[in-house]
Design a protein around this motif. Structure first.
Motif, mmCIF file in Angstrom:
data_model
loop_
_atom_site.group_PDB
_atom_site.id
_atom_site.type_symbol
_atom_site.label_atom_id
_atom_site.label_comp_id
_atom_site.label_asym_id
_atom_site.label_seq_id
_atom_site.Cartn_x
_atom_site.Cartn_y
_atom_site.Cartn_z
ATOM 1 N N GLN A 231 0.829 -1.217 0.000
ATOM 2 C CA GLN A 231 0.000 0.000 0.000
ATOM 3 C C GLN A 231 0.859 1.261 0.000
ATOM 4 O O GLN A 231 0.521 2.254 -0.640
ATOM 5 C CB GLN A 231 -0.939 0.003 1.204
ATOM 6 N N THR A 232 1.973 1.217 0.738
ATOM 7 C CA THR A 232 2.860 2.387 0.766
ATOM 8 C C THR A 232 3.396 2.680 -0.641
ATOM 9 O O THR A 232 3.560 3.831 -1.028
ATOM 10 C CB THR A 232 4.028 2.150 1.753
ATOM 11 N N LEU A 233 3.619 1.600 -1.394
ATOM 12 C CA LEU A 233 4.137 1.782 -2.760
ATOM 13 C C LEU A 233 3.183 2.554 -3.662
ATOM 14 O O LEU A 233 3.578 3.075 -4.692
ATOM 15 C CB LEU A 233 4.435 0.420 -3.399
ATOM 16 N N THR B 291 13.189 3.274 -1.094
ATOM 17 C CA THR B 291 12.902 4.300 -0.086
ATOM 18 C C THR B 291 11.798 3.826 0.850
ATOM 19 O O THR B 291 11.909 3.946 2.073
ATOM 20 C CB THR B 291 12.460 5.604 -0.790
ATOM 21 N N ALA B 292 10.737 3.272 0.274
ATOM 22 C CA ALA B 292 9.626 2.786 1.099
ATOM 23 C C ALA B 292 10.111 1.687 2.043
ATOM 24 O O ALA B 292 9.804 1.688 3.236
ATOM 25 C CB ALA B 292 8.509 2.268 0.207
ATOM 26 N N LYS C 266 11.775 -0.375 7.391
ATOM 27 C CA LYS C 266 12.824 -1.134 8.072
ATOM 28 C C LYS C 266 13.552 -0.270 9.103
ATOM 29 O O LYS C 266 14.081 -0.780 10.079
ATOM 30 C CB LYS C 266 13.848 -1.579 7.023
ATOM 31 N N GLY C 267 13.593 1.037 8.853
ATOM 32 C CA GLY C 267 14.333 1.943 9.730
ATOM 33 C C GLY C 267 13.435 2.591 10.773
ATOM 34 O O GLY C 267 13.084 1.958 11.770
ATOM 35 N N PRO C 268 13.045 3.848 10.544
ATOM 36 C CA PRO C 268 12.337 4.618 11.572
ATOM 37 C C PRO C 268 11.043 3.960 12.053
ATOM 38 O O PRO C 268 10.783 3.937 13.254
ATOM 39 C CB PRO C 268 12.006 5.939 10.867
ATOM 40 N N ILE C 269 10.272 3.390 11.130
ATOM 41 C CA ILE C 269 8.981 2.823 11.549
ATOM 42 C C ILE C 269 9.210 1.584 12.414
ATOM 43 O O ILE C 269 8.595 1.400 13.456
ATOM 44 C CB ILE C 269 8.116 2.439 10.321
ATOM 45 N N ILE D 296 7.298 10.718 3.515
ATOM 46 C CA ILE D 296 8.436 10.430 2.651
ATOM 47 C C ILE D 296 8.524 11.484 1.533
ATOM 48 O O ILE D 296 9.609 11.940 1.182
ATOM 49 C CB ILE D 296 8.325 8.997 2.065
ATOM 50 N N ALA D 297 7.348 11.890 1.024
ATOM 51 C CA ALA D 297 7.335 12.873 -0.065
ATOM 52 C C ALA D 297 7.991 14.178 0.376
ATOM 53 O O ALA D 297 8.694 14.831 -0.399
ATOM 54 C CB ALA D 297 5.905 13.119 -0.524
#
Ligand code: ADP
Ligand code: MG
Length: 483
Positions: free
Chosen positions: A337-339, A347-348, A353-356, A381-382
């Protein structure tokens, strides 16, 4: 234990996995199959097998069992019966359990696992349908027992592997894969703590190189993947120590002890019940039509291993990354869905994998609990992608604030926190000129070769703008006036 002694033996492990099916009603009665209801409220006279009542098979349970069989490449039995397994126990109101002895719904099959020593296919013996028993509680000590029959008659499948596992790690990986499969198939919630997925481990040891199976010990009551691995490791050591000191292994059932990771004996082979299996006379044989089987095949969702292959092929992701994205259906769903809002798949992935992930991990949540929608994450992200905010500001300041106000728009929060970078070139240019005017000697030195002073000018700019500038743009402006 000494590795030399350990190497003299090979461990043999077979798992029996009970999987609670996500049906609305029980396997042979209309009572609710809901977890956590007030005790003894979902108990009909059919569940209690009162005289004159008749069981009726739940078609949905049959379908879910077939799905698991198809996912495991088992042969689906299109003709089957249910058997009575007779024994006495306080949590078994009928005095027998309806199960499948001679005609399991799924025969054979295999599940692929990946361990650090390579990929393997683990052979299955069978998957059969059966009803669960009730649950006994001992609130104070063994002298007081309460029984809740809500669970009695709820549908289970029992998956039985061949005794072909050799490492505790393989058992761990197999169970992890089974848990993933049932979640992607949406046939079970896979919750080991609540007991909707339960695993008994059968363990024996034999001299390395021998093909004969040693007497097996069955270990029960592990409530997590980690504990299954712990229990098996300790059992292997216990058996090797016994054999090494000249003792025989008693075939018995043992109960896992969370505190120590060891186990205590529950019952020995001599005390085993004779279950006197016989076909249940109240249920007619079940025929599964080709047509229905075909319909179920067509309704099968993609499984984690298929999704992994696709992700690797489409985006070139590493094994670890695809493992991460397919760790649960919710995670995979969230990513896809993020894609829809983020163009770059990497990036997604890196945001999840990182902050979330570090947020959900610290808060002890899963992605399913995250209050932010994929669209909000996409908006966040945008902002970084368009240079309105730096990655570190987005991850360290904007995300935590957004999690506090999950119904706000990322851009509004960034603005209210003063995080948006000054991207208006005119405003920035004015400030740059102001700075250069304020420090004529430094400008002179710079022109005479002290290029390091650029850092000083940038520092001034950061101070005057609270750090909200696009560093690239600022650099360009300084170069324009200084060179
Ligand atoms: P039982 O007759 O006690 O029910 P089964 O042959 O049905 O035993 O096997 C039950 C489980 O125990 C299966 O998962 C099987 O793989 C495993 N198993 C059988 N024999 C052994 C053994 N010698 N060592 C380890 N596991 C075993
Ligand atoms: Mg058996």
């Amino acid at each position: 234990m000494d590795q030399e002694i350990r190497d003299k033996y090979q461990a043999v492990i077979g798992l029996e996995v009970h999987i609670q099916l996500l049906t609305r009603s029980k396997l042979f009665a209309g009572d609710s199959n809901r977890f956590g209801d007030e005790p003894n409220t979902n108990v009909s006279i059919i569940t209690l097998a009162h005289p004159g009542t008749l069981p009726k098979l739940n078609k949905r349970a049959l379908e879910l069992a077939i799905k698991m069989g198809l996912a495991c490449h088992s042969t689906i039995s299109q003709h089957m019966i249910f058997d009575r397994k007779n024994y006495f126990y306080p949590d078994l109101p009928k005095g027998y359990q309806l199960t499948q002895d001679s005609t399991p719904i799924c025969v054979g099959g295999k599940i692929g696992i990946a361990t650090h020593i390579g990929e393997r296919e683990i052979e299955l013996n069978r998957i059969h349908l059966e009803e669960d028993a009730g649950k006994s509680f001992h609130p104070h000590d063994a002298s007081e027992s309460l029984v809740d029959f809500n669970r009695a008659g709820t549908p289970l499948i029992e998956l039985v592997t061949e005794p072909t596992l050799h490492q505790p790690e393989e058992a761990y990986q197999l169970l992890a894969e089974i848990r993933k499969m049932v979640r992607f198939l949406e046939i079970c919630d896979g919750n080991m703590e609540q007991g909707s997925l339960r695993c008994d481990a059968n363990v024996s040891v034999r001299p390395a190189g021998s093909m004969e199976l040693g007497p097996k010990v069955e270990i029960k009551n592990m409530n997590s993947l980690r504990n299954v691995r712990r229990a098996i490791s300790q059992e292997i050591e216990r058996q090797i120590s016994l054999v090494e000191s000249g003792h025989a292994i008693a075939s018995e059932t043992r109960s896992f002890q969370e505190k120590t990771g060891g186990s205590v004996a529950m019952r020995t082979k001599e005390e085993l019940n004779d279950y006197r299996y016989f076909p249940d006379p109240d249920l007619s044989p079940v025929e599964i039509s080709d047509h229905w089987l075909q319909q179920i095949k067509e309704s099968m969702p993609k499984l984690p291993h298929q999704l992994k292959t696709e992700l690797q092929k489409d985006f070139g992701f590493s094994a670890d990354d695809v493992e991460f994205l397919t760790e649960s259906p919710e995670m995979y769903e969230y990513y896809t869905q993020t894609l829809e809002f983020v163009k770059d798949p990497v990036t997604a992935l890196n945001w999840l994998k990182g902050p979330i992930r570090s947020y959900t991990k610290d808060a002890n949540l899963t992605i399913a609990d995250l209050l932010l929608s994929p669209m909000q994450v996409g908006e966040l992200i945008a902002l970084v992608e368009e240079g309105a905010i730096s990655f570190s500001q987005a991850a360290q300041k904007l995300l935590p604030e957004l999690l506090q106000q999950p119904h706000s728009k990322p851009r509004d929060i960034a603005a209210s926190l003063g995080l948006l970078q000054i991207r208006d070139e005119n405003i920035l240019e004015e400030t740059v000129v102001e700075i250069l005017k304020a420090f004529p000697d430094k400008v002179e030195s710079f022109k005479n070769g002290k290029k390091g002073l650029l850092g000083f000018f940038m520092g001034q700019l950061m101070q005057r703008t609270d750090g909200n500038v696009d560093p690239k743009l600022a650099n360009e402006l300084f170069s324009k006036y200084l060179n």
